[in-house]
Scaffold this motif. Structure first.
Motif, PDB file in Angstrom:
ATOM      1  N   GLU A 172       0.830  -1.198   0.000  1.00 20.91           N
ATOM      2  CA  GLU A 172       0.000   0.000   0.000  1.00 20.91           C
ATOM      3  C   GLU A 172       0.872   1.259   0.000  1.00 20.91           C
ATOM      4  OE1 GLU A 172      -3.595   2.301   0.128  1.00 20.91           O
ATOM      5  OE2 GLU A 172      -3.041   0.341  -0.608  1.00 20.91           O
ATOM      6  N   ARG A 173       1.936   1.248   0.811  1.00 23.15           N
ATOM      7  CA  ARG A 173       2.858   2.396   0.814  1.00 23.15           C
ATOM      8  C   ARG A 173       3.485   2.585  -0.560  1.00 23.15           C
ATOM      9  NH1 ARG A 173       4.860   0.896   6.131  1.00 23.15           N
ATOM     10  NH2 ARG A 173       6.548  -0.145   5.077  1.00 23.15           N
ATOM     11  N   ASP A 174       3.873   1.476  -1.207  1.00 22.30           N
ATOM     12  CA  ASP A 174       4.454   1.556  -2.549  1.00 22.30           C
ATOM     13  C   ASP A 174       3.455   2.129  -3.544  1.00 22.30           C
ATOM     14  OD1 ASP A 174       6.797   0.493  -1.567  1.00 22.30           O
ATOM     15  OD2 ASP A 174       6.414  -1.534  -2.333  1.00 22.30           O
ATOM     16  N   ARG A 175       2.201   1.708  -3.427  1.00 20.07           N
ATOM     17  CA  ARG A 175       1.167   2.214  -4.332  1.00 20.07           C
ATOM     18  C   ARG A 175       0.943   3.710  -4.122  1.00 20.07           C
ATOM     19  NH1 ARG A 175      -3.688   3.888  -4.519  1.00 20.07           N
ATOM     20  NH2 ARG A 175      -4.206   3.533  -2.350  1.00 20.07           N
ATOM     21  N   LEU A 176       0.881   4.137  -2.867  1.00 20.63           N
ATOM     22  CA  LEU A 176       0.704   5.554  -2.571  1.00 20.63           C
ATOM     23  C   LEU A 176       1.903   6.379  -3.032  1.00 20.63           C
ATOM     24  CD1 LEU A 176      -0.899   5.347   0.979  1.00 20.63           C
ATOM     25  CD2 LEU A 176      -2.023   6.007  -1.162  1.00 20.63           C
TER      26      LEU A 176
END
Length: 112
Positions: free
Chosen positions: A62-66
């Motif tokens: 999720e952090r990578d996507r954000l």
């Protein structure tokens, strides 16, 4: 940005920040005036710890996507200021960008 500033001003317990934000929203002050103020820095100092904790609690994916989404938005902003790069996506209108940000959470959702 207008919607984000409106939300931040509404949630800030600092009357000086709320006044400065209202002045920016009305056009009486520029954003640079706001970010140079002590009230702005105090507000961020209060909001950032919980925002960072929220980010740190996310799964890596999720952090990578954000992060990828933020890079795309930054590239779009650069493109909208006149830089020419064929690979940069079109700029996101302010209201849509604010809407996306609010759905993701972050400092706009944190408790003050």
């Amino acid at each position: 940005m207008k919607q984000s500033l409106t939300v931040l001003a509404a949630k800030s317990p600092d009357p000086e920040f709320r006044r400065l934000a209202a002045d920016v929203l009305s056009g009486a002050l520029g954003v640079r005036d706001l970010v140079a103020s002590e009230a702005f820095n105090t507000t961020l100092d209060r909001a950032f710890p919980s925002a960072l904790a929220n980010i740190e609690s996310l799964p890596d994916e999720e952090r990578d996507r954000l992060a990828a989404d933020a890079r795309e938005r930054m590239n779009a902003l650069v493109d909208s200021t006149g830089a020419h790069d064929e690979a940069v996506p079109a700029a996101i209108p302010d209201e849509q960008a604010d809407e996306d940000w609010n759905q993701q959470g972050g400092i706009l959702r944190s408790d003050w």
